[in-house]
Each structure stands twice: as structure tokens, then as C-alpha cells.
Design a protein around this motif. Structure first.
Motif, PDB file in Angstrom:
ATOM      1  N   TYR A  44      -3.717  -5.094   8.806  1.00  0.00           N
ATOM      2  CA  TYR A  44      -3.018  -4.863   9.488  1.00  0.00           C
ATOM      3  C   TYR A  44      -1.151  -5.059   8.888  1.00  0.00           C
ATOM      4  O   TYR A  44      -1.897  -7.202   8.954  1.00  0.00           O
ATOM      5  CB  TYR A  44      -3.045  -5.232  10.938  1.00  0.00           C
ATOM      6  CG  TYR A  44      -5.019  -4.999  11.066  1.00  0.00           C
ATOM      7  CD1 TYR A  44      -4.758  -3.328  11.734  1.00  0.00           C
ATOM      8  CD2 TYR A  44      -5.593  -5.417  11.573  1.00  0.00           C
ATOM      9  CE1 TYR A  44      -5.781  -3.069  12.337  1.00  0.00           C
ATOM     10  CE2 TYR A  44      -6.794  -4.429  12.415  1.00  0.00           C
ATOM     11  CZ  TYR A  44      -6.672  -4.041  13.039  1.00  0.00           C
ATOM     12  OH  TYR A  44      -7.681  -3.224  12.691  1.00  0.00           O
ATOM     13  N   SER A  45      -0.500  -4.558   9.567  1.00  0.00           N
ATOM     14  CA  SER A  45       0.322  -5.540   9.685  1.00  0.00           C
ATOM     15  C   SER A  45       0.744  -6.343  10.536  1.00  0.00           C
ATOM     16  O   SER A  45       0.157  -5.421  11.815  1.00  0.00           O
ATOM     17  CB  SER A  45       2.288  -4.558   9.274  1.00  0.00           C
ATOM     18  OG  SER A  45       1.693  -4.113   8.244  1.00  0.00           O
ATOM     19  N   GLU A  86      -0.428  -3.305  13.426  1.00  0.00           N
ATOM     20  CA  GLU A  86      -0.598  -1.602  12.668  1.00  0.00           C
ATOM     21  C   GLU A  86      -1.124  -1.557  11.747  1.00  0.00           C
ATOM     22  O   GLU A  86      -0.924  -2.804  10.500  1.00  0.00           O
ATOM     23  CB  GLU A  86       1.092  -1.167  12.059  1.00  0.00           C
ATOM     24  CG  GLU A  86       1.301   0.288  11.576  1.00  0.00           C
ATOM     25  CD  GLU A  86       3.009   0.296  11.836  1.00  0.00           C
ATOM     26  OE1 GLU A  86       3.066   0.368  10.119  1.00  0.00           O
ATOM     27  OE2 GLU A  86       3.575   0.382  12.825  1.00  0.00           O
ATOM     28  N   ARG A  87      -2.055  -0.601  11.608  1.00  0.00           N
ATOM     29  CA  ARG A  87      -3.014  -0.675  10.360  1.00  0.00           C
ATOM     30  C   ARG A  87      -1.989  -0.307   8.290  1.00  0.00           C
ATOM     31  O   ARG A  87      -1.577   0.483   9.026  1.00  0.00           O
ATOM     32  CB  ARG A  87      -4.450   0.206  10.298  1.00  0.00           C
ATOM     33  CG  ARG A  87      -5.573   0.407   9.643  1.00  0.00           C
ATOM     34  CD  ARG A  87      -6.936  -0.012  10.111  1.00  0.00           C
ATOM     35  NE  ARG A  87      -7.937   0.133   8.490  1.00  0.00           N
ATOM     36  CZ  ARG A  87      -9.160   0.475   8.874  1.00  0.00           C
ATOM     37  NH1 ARG A  87      -9.329   0.505  10.025  1.00  0.00           N
ATOM     38  NH2 ARG A  87      -9.878   0.434   7.994  1.00  0.00           N
ATOM     39  N   VAL A 140      -2.262  -9.838   8.161  1.00  0.00           N
ATOM     40  CA  VAL A 140      -4.262 -10.120   9.015  1.00  0.00           C
ATOM     41  C   VAL A 140      -5.456  -8.891   8.472  1.00  0.00           C
ATOM     42  O   VAL A 140      -4.627  -8.430   7.984  1.00  0.00           O
ATOM     43  CB  VAL A 140      -3.741  -9.204   9.935  1.00  0.00           C
ATOM     44  CG1 VAL A 140      -5.171  -9.453  10.620  1.00  0.00           C
ATOM     45  CG2 VAL A 140      -2.861  -9.804  11.393  1.00  0.00           C
ATOM     46  N   TRP A 141      -5.959  -9.682   7.958  1.00  0.00           N
ATOM     47  CA  TRP A 141      -6.922  -8.762   7.123  1.00  0.00           C
ATOM     48  C   TRP A 141      -8.322  -9.304   8.204  1.00  0.00           C
ATOM     49  O   TRP A 141      -8.043  -9.862   8.993  1.00  0.00           O
ATOM     50  CB  TRP A 141      -7.365  -9.374   5.867  1.00  0.00           C
ATOM     51  CG  TRP A 141      -8.035 -10.729   5.999  1.00  0.00           C
ATOM     52  CD1 TRP A 141      -9.092 -11.518   5.371  1.00  0.00           C
ATOM     53  CD2 TRP A 141      -7.129 -12.304   5.858  1.00  0.00           C
ATOM     54  NE1 TRP A 141      -9.148 -12.591   5.581  1.00  0.00           N
ATOM     55  CE2 TRP A 141      -8.476 -13.123   5.610  1.00  0.00           C
ATOM     56  CE3 TRP A 141      -6.151 -12.592   5.805  1.00  0.00           C
ATOM     57  CZ2 TRP A 141      -8.025 -14.226   5.461  1.00  0.00           C
ATOM     58  CZ3 TRP A 141      -6.207 -14.217   5.693  1.00  0.00           C
ATOM     59  CH2 TRP A 141      -7.336 -14.798   5.381  1.00  0.00           C
ATOM     60  N   PHE A 142      -9.326  -8.285   7.464  1.00  0.00           N
ATOM     61  CA  PHE A 142     -10.873  -8.084   8.214  1.00  0.00           C
ATOM     62  C   PHE A 142     -11.899  -7.254   7.223  1.00  0.00           C
ATOM     63  O   PHE A 142     -11.533  -6.814   6.507  1.00  0.00           O
ATOM     64  CB  PHE A 142     -10.567  -7.258   9.670  1.00  0.00           C
ATOM     65  CG  PHE A 142     -10.032  -5.754   9.421  1.00  0.00           C
ATOM     66  CD1 PHE A 142     -10.950  -5.330   9.950  1.00  0.00           C
ATOM     67  CD2 PHE A 142      -8.388  -5.687   9.166  1.00  0.00           C
ATOM     68  CE1 PHE A 142     -10.684  -3.667   9.502  1.00  0.00           C
ATOM     69  CE2 PHE A 142      -8.703  -4.437   9.426  1.00  0.00           C
ATOM     70  CZ  PHE A 142      -9.400  -3.085   9.539  1.00  0.00           C
ATOM     71  N   LYS A 179      10.260  -8.402  13.693  1.00  0.00           N
ATOM     72  CA  LYS A 179      10.425  -7.540  11.728  1.00  0.00           C
ATOM     73  C   LYS A 179       8.823  -7.071  12.271  1.00  0.00           C
ATOM     74  O   LYS A 179       7.726  -7.758  12.809  1.00  0.00           O
ATOM     75  CB  LYS A 179      10.793  -9.505  11.186  1.00  0.00           C
ATOM     76  CG  LYS A 179       9.785 -10.106  11.073  1.00  0.00           C
ATOM     77  CD  LYS A 179       9.693 -10.906  10.408  1.00  0.00           C
ATOM     78  CE  LYS A 179       9.788 -12.022  10.513  1.00  0.00           C
ATOM     79  NZ  LYS A 179       9.752 -13.193   8.771  1.00  0.00           N
ATOM     80  N   LYS A 180       8.995  -6.603  11.028  1.00  0.00           N
ATOM     81  CA  LYS A 180       7.386  -5.930  10.648  1.00  0.00           C
ATOM     82  C   LYS A 180       7.076  -6.665   9.695  1.00  0.00           C
ATOM     83  O   LYS A 180       7.991  -6.833   8.303  1.00  0.00           O
ATOM     84  CB  LYS A 180       7.257  -4.903  10.302  1.00  0.00           C
ATOM     85  CG  LYS A 180       5.808  -3.844   9.796  1.00  0.00           C
ATOM     86  CD  LYS A 180       6.676  -2.508   9.572  1.00  0.00           C
ATOM     87  CE  LYS A 180       5.188  -2.156   9.466  1.00  0.00           C
ATOM     88  NZ  LYS A 180       4.938  -0.481   8.819  1.00  0.00           N
ATOM     89  N   ILE A 181       5.823  -7.473   9.559  1.00  0.00           N
ATOM     90  CA  ILE A 181       5.601  -8.133   8.328  1.00  0.00           C
ATOM     91  C   ILE A 181       4.252  -7.686   7.882  1.00  0.00           C
ATOM     92  O   ILE A 181       2.733  -7.725   8.565  1.00  0.00           O
ATOM     93  CB  ILE A 181       4.771 -10.044   8.362  1.00  0.00           C
ATOM     94  CG1 ILE A 181       5.598 -10.693   9.422  1.00  0.00           C
ATOM     95  CG2 ILE A 181       4.614 -10.536   7.841  1.00  0.00           C
ATOM     96  CD1 ILE A 181       5.383 -11.575  10.392  1.00  0.00           C
TER      97      ILE A 181
END
Length: 130
Positions: A84-85, A67-68, A97-99, A91-93
Motif C-alpha cells: 500500500y502507499s 492506497e493499494r 506498507v506491506w502485507f 504527501k503520498k509515500i
């Protein structure tokens, strides 16, 4: 939040290398072991003073788990990072994530790829790069 827009070029004082990673890399969640990504097309970025980072093609990631977010950071050697999560049934973290959508020329091989913070996922199988 962006802190600067200074652009630096990697060199002898701050080397950065991006190499193709031979073999299979898998990424799973720490809680529940859900497979998030699996690829044989990763690249590994090494940067002085930092641990090596695997960048995986976004196409090889289960995008239903991403999820962005609106988060942004800036690296003078790589450019602007977006996040991004990681969303699992457990759960939601946030910002796991990165880009870099438009990385600087010196690291253009990471375009179209994502990296995962190791404290949020496990990489249970990984072949050694040549």
C-alpha cells in the motif's frame, strides 16, 4: 517484481519467530504526526539478520490513508508481499506498507496484518512484549 518462487522453511540455519506483542503500539506519520494505526493486537516477527517487525491488524489501521499498489515482492520464507502507499494531506509515500495475503504456514500469524517501513512512519509509543 517477483524474483523467485522457491519456498523455504525456517529452521536452525534461518530462524523466524512470530510472537504476540503485549501492550499498545501506535504508528504516526513523520510529517504532521497523523495517527495511522493504534493497536493492542500486534505480533512481532523476528528473523535472523533483520530488525524485528511489528505486524498490525489491518482493521486497526486508518484505511482511508492506504492506497493499494501493483507492487509485489517475494520472500522464500514468508511468500508474496503486496503493498500500500501511505496517502496523507502532506504527501503520498509509495509502497510504505506491506502485507502477505497468504503467508506461508510457518508465519501464518501475519495474515490479515500490515507492516510499515520505519523510514516513513514513527512508532511513538510501544509497550515491551513479554
Amino acid at each position: 517484481m517477483l524474483t523467485s518462487s522457491e519456498k523455504r522453511i525456517p529452521g536452525p540455519d534461518h530462524p523466524i519467530e512470530v510472537v504476540e506483542h503485549s501492550g499498545l503500539i501506535g504508528v504516526v506519520t513523520q510529517d504532521g504526526g497523523k495517527v495511522v494505526a493504534e493497536t493492542t493486537s500486534a505480533v512481532t516477527l523476528t528473523e535472523v539478520g533483520c530488525p524485528a517487525v511489528h505486524y498490525l491488524p489491518l482493521a486497526d489501521v486508518d484505511q482511508a490513508l492506504l492506497e493499494r499498489t501493483d507492487s509485489r515482492t517475494y520472500c522464500p520464507y514468508k511468500g508474496e508481499a503486496s503493498y500500500y502507499s501511505l496517502v496523507t494531506p502532506e504527501k503520498k509515500i509509495a509502497d510504505a506498507v506491506w502485507f502477505y495475503e497468504e503467508p506461508f504456514e510457518a508465519v501464518e500469524a501475519i495474515a490479515g496484518r500490515v507492516a510499515f517501513y520505519p523510514e516513513h512512519v514513527e512508532i511513538p509509543f510501544e509497550a515491551v512484549s513479554d
